[in-house]
Motif scaffolding. Structure first.
Motif, PDB file in Angstrom:
ATOM      1  N   THR A 104       0.853  -1.191   0.000  1.00  0.00           N
ATOM      2  CA  THR A 104       0.000   0.000   0.000  1.00  0.00           C
ATOM      3  C   THR A 104       0.887   1.239   0.000  1.00  0.00           C
ATOM      4  OG1 THR A 104      -1.773   1.139   1.180  1.00  0.00           O
ATOM      5  CG2 THR A 104      -0.126   0.055   2.521  1.00  0.00           C
ATOM      6  N   PRO A 105       0.407   2.319  -0.609  1.00  0.00           N
ATOM      7  CA  PRO A 105       1.153   3.571  -0.467  1.00  0.00           C
ATOM      8  C   PRO A 105       1.071   4.046   0.982  1.00  0.00           C
ATOM      9  CG  PRO A 105      -0.570   3.743  -2.139  1.00  0.00           C
ATOM     10  CD  PRO A 105      -0.750   2.423  -1.458  1.00  0.00           C
ATOM     11  N   PHE A 106       2.053   4.808   1.431  1.00  0.00           N
ATOM     12  CA  PHE A 106       2.029   5.262   2.806  1.00  0.00           C
ATOM     13  C   PHE A 106       2.635   6.662   2.907  1.00  0.00           C
ATOM     14  CE2 PHE A 106       6.174   3.562   2.166  1.00  0.00           C
ATOM     15  CZ  PHE A 106       7.015   4.319   2.974  1.00  0.00           C
ATOM     16  N   PRO A 107       2.085   7.488   3.760  1.00  0.00           N
ATOM     17  CA  PRO A 107       2.717   8.784   4.015  1.00  0.00           C
ATOM     18  C   PRO A 107       3.942   8.578   4.911  1.00  0.00           C
ATOM     19  CG  PRO A 107       0.565   8.622   5.097  1.00  0.00           C
ATOM     20  CD  PRO A 107       0.807   7.332   4.387  1.00  0.00           C
ATOM     21  N   LEU A 108       4.930   9.409   4.745  1.00  0.00           N
ATOM     22  CA  LEU A 108       6.173   9.245   5.500  1.00  0.00           C
ATOM     23  C   LEU A 108       5.970   9.264   7.009  1.00  0.00           C
ATOM     24  CD1 LEU A 108       8.684  11.310   3.372  1.00  0.00           C
ATOM     25  CD2 LEU A 108       8.442   8.830   3.520  1.00  0.00           C
ATOM     26  N   VAL A 109       4.950   9.930   7.480  1.00  0.00           N
ATOM     27  CA  VAL A 109       4.699   9.973   8.912  1.00  0.00           C
ATOM     28  C   VAL A 109       4.411   8.570   9.470  1.00  0.00           C
ATOM     29  CG1 VAL A 109       2.213  10.419   8.786  1.00  0.00           C
ATOM     30  CG2 VAL A 109       3.519  11.256  10.737  1.00  0.00           C
ATOM     31  N   PHE A 110       3.942   7.658   8.624  1.00  0.00           N
ATOM     32  CA  PHE A 110       3.642   6.293   9.056  1.00  0.00           C
ATOM     33  C   PHE A 110       4.748   5.296   8.692  1.00  0.00           C
ATOM     34  CE2 PHE A 110      -0.817   7.934   8.565  1.00  0.00           C
ATOM     35  CZ  PHE A 110      -1.060   8.015   9.934  1.00  0.00           C
ATOM     36  N   GLU A 111       5.902   5.801   8.302  1.00  0.00           N
ATOM     37  CA  GLU A 111       7.003   4.918   7.911  1.00  0.00           C
ATOM     38  C   GLU A 111       7.343   3.875   8.977  1.00  0.00           C
ATOM     39  OE1 GLU A 111      11.249   6.285   7.323  1.00  0.00           O
ATOM     40  OE2 GLU A 111      10.619   5.955   5.250  1.00  0.00           O
ATOM     41  N   PRO A 112       7.369   4.209  10.269  1.00  0.00           N
ATOM     42  CA  PRO A 112       7.677   3.180  11.278  1.00  0.00           C
ATOM     43  C   PRO A 112       6.673   2.019  11.283  1.00  0.00           C
ATOM     44  CG  PRO A 112       7.899   5.356  12.237  1.00  0.00           C
ATOM     45  CD  PRO A 112       7.281   5.536  10.867  1.00  0.00           C
ATOM     46  N   LEU A 113       5.447   2.272  10.895  1.00  0.00           N
ATOM     47  CA  LEU A 113       4.448   1.203  10.828  1.00  0.00           C
ATOM     48  C   LEU A 113       4.589   0.389   9.553  1.00  0.00           C
ATOM     49  CD1 LEU A 113       1.339   3.263  11.990  1.00  0.00           C
ATOM     50  CD2 LEU A 113       2.733   1.698  13.363  1.00  0.00           C
ATOM     51  N   TYR A 114       5.086   1.019   8.505  1.00  0.00           N
ATOM     52  CA  TYR A 114       5.187   0.397   7.192  1.00  0.00           C
ATOM     53  C   TYR A 114       6.418  -0.511   7.079  1.00  0.00           C
ATOM     54  CZ  TYR A 114       6.081   0.033   2.179  1.00  0.00           C
ATOM     55  OH  TYR A 114       6.337  -0.448   0.928  1.00  0.00           O
ATOM     56  N   LEU A 115       7.549   0.011   7.499  1.00  0.00           N
ATOM     57  CA  LEU A 115       8.804  -0.722   7.317  1.00  0.00           C
ATOM     58  C   LEU A 115       8.881  -1.932   8.245  1.00  0.00           C
ATOM     59  CD1 LEU A 115      11.310   2.249   7.069  1.00  0.00           C
ATOM     60  CD2 LEU A 115      10.371   0.867   5.206  1.00  0.00           C
ATOM     61  N   PRO A 116       9.470  -3.011   7.756  1.00  0.00           N
ATOM     62  CA  PRO A 116       9.628  -4.190   8.619  1.00  0.00           C
ATOM     63  C   PRO A 116      10.666  -3.920   9.711  1.00  0.00           C
ATOM     64  CG  PRO A 116      10.524  -4.599   6.416  1.00  0.00           C
ATOM     65  CD  PRO A 116       9.940  -3.232   6.400  1.00  0.00           C
ATOM     66  N   GLY A 117      10.214  -3.928  10.936  1.00  0.00           N
ATOM     67  CA  GLY A 117      11.092  -3.660  12.058  1.00  0.00           C
ATOM     68  C   GLY A 117      11.516  -4.917  12.780  1.00  0.00           C
ATOM     69  N   VAL A 118      12.269  -4.734  13.831  1.00  0.00           N
ATOM     70  CA  VAL A 118      12.827  -5.849  14.597  1.00  0.00           C
ATOM     71  C   VAL A 118      11.724  -6.774  15.110  1.00  0.00           C
ATOM     72  CG1 VAL A 118      14.145  -6.466  16.654  1.00  0.00           C
ATOM     73  CG2 VAL A 118      14.916  -4.582  15.217  1.00  0.00           C
ATOM     74  N   GLU A 119      10.649  -6.224  15.641  1.00  0.00           N
ATOM     75  CA  GLU A 119       9.577  -7.071  16.203  1.00  0.00           C
ATOM     76  C   GLU A 119       8.958  -7.981  15.151  1.00  0.00           C
ATOM     77  OE1 GLU A 119       6.532  -5.242  18.544  1.00  0.00           O
ATOM     78  OE2 GLU A 119       7.973  -3.973  19.604  1.00  0.00           O
ATOM     79  N   ARG A 120       8.632  -7.444  13.975  1.00  0.00           N
ATOM     80  CA  ARG A 120       8.049  -8.271  12.909  1.00  0.00           C
ATOM     81  C   ARG A 120       9.019  -9.355  12.458  1.00  0.00           C
ATOM     82  NH1 ARG A 120       6.127  -4.636   8.168  1.00  0.00           N
ATOM     83  NH2 ARG A 120       6.041  -6.662   7.152  1.00  0.00           N
ATOM     84  N   ILE A 121      10.297  -9.024  12.404  1.00  0.00           N
ATOM     85  CA  ILE A 121      11.289 -10.002  11.972  1.00  0.00           C
ATOM     86  C   ILE A 121      11.488 -11.069  13.038  1.00  0.00           C
ATOM     87  CG2 ILE A 121      13.721 -10.308  11.364  1.00  0.00           C
ATOM     88  CD1 ILE A 121      13.447  -7.530   9.944  1.00  0.00           C
ATOM     89  N   VAL A 122      11.551 -10.675  14.288  1.00  0.00           N
ATOM     90  CA  VAL A 122      11.676 -11.646  15.382  1.00  0.00           C
ATOM     91  C   VAL A 122      10.504 -12.627  15.356  1.00  0.00           C
ATOM     92  CG1 VAL A 122      11.528 -11.876  17.900  1.00  0.00           C
ATOM     93  CG2 VAL A 122      13.153 -10.267  16.891  1.00  0.00           C
ATOM     94  N   ASP A 123       9.295 -12.123  15.186  1.00  0.00           N
ATOM     95  CA  ASP A 123       8.123 -13.006  15.105  1.00  0.00           C
ATOM     96  C   ASP A 123       8.241 -13.983  13.932  1.00  0.00           C
ATOM     97  OD1 ASP A 123       7.000 -11.791  17.317  1.00  0.00           O
ATOM     98  OD2 ASP A 123       5.621 -10.516  16.151  1.00  0.00           O
ATOM     99  N   ALA A 124       8.687 -13.496  12.782  1.00  0.00           N
ATOM    100  CA  ALA A 124       8.827 -14.351  11.604  1.00  0.00           C
ATOM    101  C   ALA A 124       9.925 -15.394  11.799  1.00  0.00           C
ATOM    102  CB  ALA A 124       9.104 -13.502  10.365  1.00  0.00           C
ATOM    103  N   ILE A 125      11.014 -15.020  12.451  1.00  0.00           N
ATOM    104  CA  ILE A 125      12.090 -15.983  12.739  1.00  0.00           C
ATOM    105  C   ILE A 125      11.547 -17.099  13.623  1.00  0.00           C
ATOM    106  CG2 ILE A 125      14.260 -16.337  13.977  1.00  0.00           C
ATOM    107  CD1 ILE A 125      15.031 -13.439  13.112  1.00  0.00           C
ATOM    108  N   ARG A 126      10.877 -16.732  14.689  1.00  0.00           N
ATOM    109  CA  ARG A 126      10.347 -17.738  15.613  1.00  0.00           C
ATOM    110  C   ARG A 126       9.349 -18.657  14.911  1.00  0.00           C
ATOM    111  NH1 ARG A 126       9.663 -13.302  20.337  1.00  0.00           N
ATOM    112  NH2 ARG A 126      11.709 -13.580  21.297  1.00  0.00           N
ATOM    113  N   ASP A 127       8.440 -18.099  14.108  1.00  0.00           N
ATOM    114  CA  ASP A 127       7.466 -18.910  13.384  1.00  0.00           C
ATOM    115  C   ASP A 127       8.139 -19.872  12.406  1.00  0.00           C
ATOM    116  OD1 ASP A 127       5.423 -17.624  14.722  1.00  0.00           O
ATOM    117  OD2 ASP A 127       4.870 -16.327  13.023  1.00  0.00           O
ATOM    118  N   THR A 128       9.165 -19.393  11.716  1.00  0.00           N
ATOM    119  CA  THR A 128       9.837 -20.229  10.726  1.00  0.00           C
ATOM    120  C   THR A 128      10.626 -21.355  11.390  1.00  0.00           C
ATOM    121  OG1 THR A 128       9.999 -18.325   9.247  1.00  0.00           O
ATOM    122  CG2 THR A 128      11.434 -20.195   8.770  1.00  0.00           C
ATOM    123  N   VAL A 129      11.319 -21.037  12.465  1.00  0.00           N
ATOM    124  CA  VAL A 129      12.110 -22.061  13.160  1.00  0.00           C
ATOM    125  C   VAL A 129      11.208 -23.109  13.798  1.00  0.00           C
ATOM    126  CG1 VAL A 129      13.704 -22.453  15.089  1.00  0.00           C
ATOM    127  CG2 VAL A 129      14.134 -20.599  13.466  1.00  0.00           C
TER     128      VAL A 129
END
Length: 131
Positions: A104-129
């Motif tokens: 989805t397009p996003f305004p820069l003010v919402f960049e922290p919600l848009y970009l994949p951060g540490v929490e989303r990656i940690v969750d994905a690592i745990r799910d994959t393992v």
């Protein structure tokens, strides 16, 4: 050539650019909290990309997580996952995962919600393992 940022044995994490630092932070977090050993690769270039480094790592770990800031659909991560799936199919212990920006397009003010951060990656690592 890809740069090996961190050696690991449970899952291969691949990114380029600023996202490499996010993967390194996530790898450290799951190592400390869960004892998950992540191998982190910085592709450094996309054309050509270091197929050998990525496939060798995935053959060793049996798992792949690709992360980039671009939207999930039509992102370069799809190319990585397709090629690794073809070359490492019999070595994979879990489906490859992409953690990317939203479709989805996003305004820069919402960049922290848009970009994949540490929490989303940690969750994905745990799910994959745990697959």
């Amino acid at each position: 050539q890809a740069h090996l940022v961190r050696q690991g044995s449970d899952i291969t994490l691949v990114a380029w650019g600023a996202q490499v630092h996010v993967l390194a932070q996530a790898a450290q977090a799951v190592a400390e909290a869960d004892g998950i050993s992540c191998e982190v690769l910085d592709l450094r270039t996309l054309l050509p990309w270091d197929v050998q480094a990525v496939t060798s790592s995935v053959a060793k770990t049996g798992r792949l997580l690709v992360s980039h800031e671009a939207p999930l659909s039509s992102g370069f991560g799809a190319e990585l996952v397709a090629e690794v799936s073809r070359r490492c199919f019999l070595s994979l212990e879990a489906p490859p995962v992409r953690v990317c920006g939203a479709d989805t397009p996003f305004p820069l003010v919402f960049e922290p919600l848009y970009l994949p951060g540490v929490e989303r990656i940690v969750d994905a690592i745990r799910d994959t393992v745990r697959f």
